[in-house]
Design a protein around this motif. Structure first.
Motif, PDB file in Angstrom:
ATOM      1  N   PHE A 190       1.532  13.610 -11.718  1.00 25.62           N
ATOM      2  CA  PHE A 190       1.158  14.938 -12.546  1.00 25.62           C
ATOM      3  C   PHE A 190       2.015  15.175 -13.621  1.00 25.62           C
ATOM      4  O   PHE A 190       1.786  15.553 -14.663  1.00 25.62           O
ATOM      5  CB  PHE A 190       0.854  16.152 -11.623  1.00 25.62           C
ATOM      6  N   ARG A 191       3.548  15.081 -13.119  1.00 25.31           N
ATOM      7  CA  ARG A 191       4.498  15.259 -14.278  1.00 25.31           C
ATOM      8  C   ARG A 191       4.443  14.194 -15.382  1.00 25.31           C
ATOM      9  O   ARG A 191       4.559  14.481 -16.628  1.00 25.31           O
ATOM     10  CB  ARG A 191       5.849  15.372 -13.622  1.00 25.31           C
ATOM     11  N   ARG A 192       4.136  13.108 -14.987  1.00 29.46           N
ATOM     12  CA  ARG A 192       3.980  12.069 -16.032  1.00 29.46           C
ATOM     13  C   ARG A 192       2.677  12.236 -16.603  1.00 29.46           C
ATOM     14  O   ARG A 192       2.730  11.899 -17.965  1.00 29.46           O
ATOM     15  CB  ARG A 192       3.961  10.584 -15.429  1.00 29.46           C
ATOM     16  N   LEU A 193       1.553  12.482 -16.104  1.00 37.02           N
ATOM     17  CA  LEU A 193       0.476  12.656 -16.707  1.00 37.02           C
ATOM     18  C   LEU A 193       0.485  13.556 -17.731  1.00 37.02           C
ATOM     19  O   LEU A 193      -0.174  13.483 -19.223  1.00 37.02           O
ATOM     20  CB  LEU A 193      -0.712  13.251 -16.046  1.00 37.02           C
ATOM     21  N   ALA A 194       1.287  14.687 -17.759  1.00 34.27           N
ATOM     22  CA  ALA A 194       1.217  15.731 -18.796  1.00 34.27           C
ATOM     23  C   ALA A 194       1.941  15.394 -19.791  1.00 34.27           C
ATOM     24  O   ALA A 194       1.756  16.195 -20.986  1.00 34.27           O
ATOM     25  CB  ALA A 194       2.158  16.947 -18.072  1.00 34.27           C
ATOM     26  N   GLY A 195       2.849  14.138 -19.930  1.00 34.89           N
ATOM     27  CA  GLY A 195       3.497  13.667 -20.975  1.00 34.89           C
ATOM     28  C   GLY A 195       2.673  12.638 -21.711  1.00 34.89           C
ATOM     29  O   GLY A 195       3.305  11.896 -22.572  1.00 34.89           O
ATOM     30  N   LEU A 196       1.392  12.169 -21.249  1.00 34.05           N
ATOM     31  CA  LEU A 196       0.678  11.116 -21.768  1.00 34.05           C
ATOM     32  C   LEU A 196      -0.403  11.321 -22.850  1.00 34.05           C
ATOM     33  O   LEU A 196      -0.842  12.538 -22.652  1.00 34.05           O
ATOM     34  CB  LEU A 196       0.181  10.309 -20.632  1.00 34.05           C
ATOM     35  N   GLU A 197      -0.602  10.664 -23.624  1.00 35.52           N
ATOM     36  CA  GLU A 197      -1.852  11.059 -24.487  1.00 35.52           C
ATOM     37  C   GLU A 197      -3.002  10.797 -23.988  1.00 35.52           C
ATOM     38  O   GLU A 197      -3.600   9.563 -23.641  1.00 35.52           O
ATOM     39  CB  GLU A 197      -1.715  10.099 -25.815  1.00 35.52           C
ATOM     40  N   PRO A 198      -4.021  11.618 -23.740  1.00 38.35           N
ATOM     41  CA  PRO A 198      -5.465  11.561 -22.957  1.00 38.35           C
ATOM     42  C   PRO A 198      -6.073  10.705 -24.085  1.00 38.35           C
ATOM     43  O   PRO A 198      -6.149  10.642 -25.240  1.00 38.35           O
ATOM     44  CB  PRO A 198      -6.182  12.873 -23.221  1.00 38.35           C
TER      45      PRO A 198
END
Length: 297
Positions: free
Chosen positions: A44-52
């Motif tokens: 989740f921490r990594r997902l927050a920094g990725l571009e949807p």
């Protein structure tokens, strides 16, 4: 050969390691709860920094969903008493998990499990409320049924028998009328087939529900006709009335009637035809007169 679990964690959580490495389903299934939660938080921490919309975002999001599928099976197990197939409940629960993954906010300092379970459960309950009732009932009644059904399951385990309405009311702090209404709603939730066999008891044999449903008596359709014709019979000449009574009340053939009144069978046929035509015209005229009178009022 698959990578060890710590390598899986590193590959998914650290951006500079190959982001397309995907753990096998067996690795996900063999993870312990603590390990799975830690990995899920890292994802989740990594997902927050990725571009949807990117490939990496979709990969990490999909891995989070796979990692938390045991939550869906856990929540779906609460609804095993339902008549729906468990596979259908799991599919709806998966939709709830996806919504939980998309709606989870790390900044709220709430564990994902705490957020996901109510979201999955709510999705399944909405599925039951919106699609599973063969008879449309108010939402409040549907929720009352769910409340009573869960309490009934708990009490049945404790008591070793089905609880009474009074016991359900005491357990839920409801009135007896409310508890009874919840039980009645359950009958609307489950619609039985007319061909379904009912339970046998000591007093009467079992059989299909259809066997206990009455059918229309064709003789009832004649009641209105007889009542309409009765006053007209008194206006008929003696011979016409006698022929009519012998034919339809005495159930005699035209030949038998002809022998009794001393005429030919053809004559009896003409008498019946003329009499029935007159009765029909008179009855229709009375109906028209009644309709005209109602309209004038």
């Amino acid at each position: 050969m698959s990578a060890p679990t710590d390598q899986v964690d590193l590959a998914l959580a650290v951006p500079d390691v190959d982001p397309m490495y995907r753990p096998t389903p067996q690795e996900l299934r063999t993870m312990g709860k603590t390990e799975a939660r830690g990995l899920s938080d890292a994802l989740f921490r990594r997902l927050a920094g990725l571009e949807p919309g990117t490939r990496t975002y979709s990969y990490v999001r999909g891995t989070i969903i796979e990692l938390n599928m045991p939550l869906v099976r856990f929540v779906a197990g609460r609804f095993r008493h339902r008549s729906e197939e468990l596979e259908d409940i799991l599919q709806v629960g998966t939709v709830g998990l996806i919504k939980a993954v998309d709606g989870y906010d790390l900044d709220r300092d709430v564990e994902f499990v705490t957020y996901a379970i109510p979201t999955i459960s709510g999705e399944i309950k909405r599925f039951f409320r919106d699609t599973s009732w063969p008879v449309r009932v108010p939402r409040s009644v549907q929720e009352l049924y769910l409340l009573v059904a869960r309490a009934s399951d708990r009490l049945e385990q404790d008591l070793g028998r089905l609880p009474t309405t009074v016991e359900l009311a005491e357990e839920l702090d409801l009135s007896e009328e409310q508890a009874a209404a919840g039980l009645r709603a359950g009958r609307m939730y489950r619609a039985d087939s007319l061909d379904a066999l009912r339970d046998r008891d000591a007093d009467e044999p079992g059989g299909a529900l259809l066997d206990r449903i009455g059918s229309c008596d064709p003789r009832l359709e004649l009641v209105d006709l007889r009542e309409a014709v009765r006053p007209l019979l008194g206006k008929l000449p003696e011979r016409e009335r006698r022929v009519l009574l012998l034919r339809f009340w005495g159930h005699q053939t035209q030949s038998q009637i002809a022998s009794r009144i001393g005429v030919s069978q053809m004559h009896v046929s003409r008498i019946l035809s003329a009499t029935l035509t007159w009765l029909r015209e008179e009855a229709d005229a009375d109906v028209d007169a009644d309709c005209d009178g109602d309209g004038d009022d």
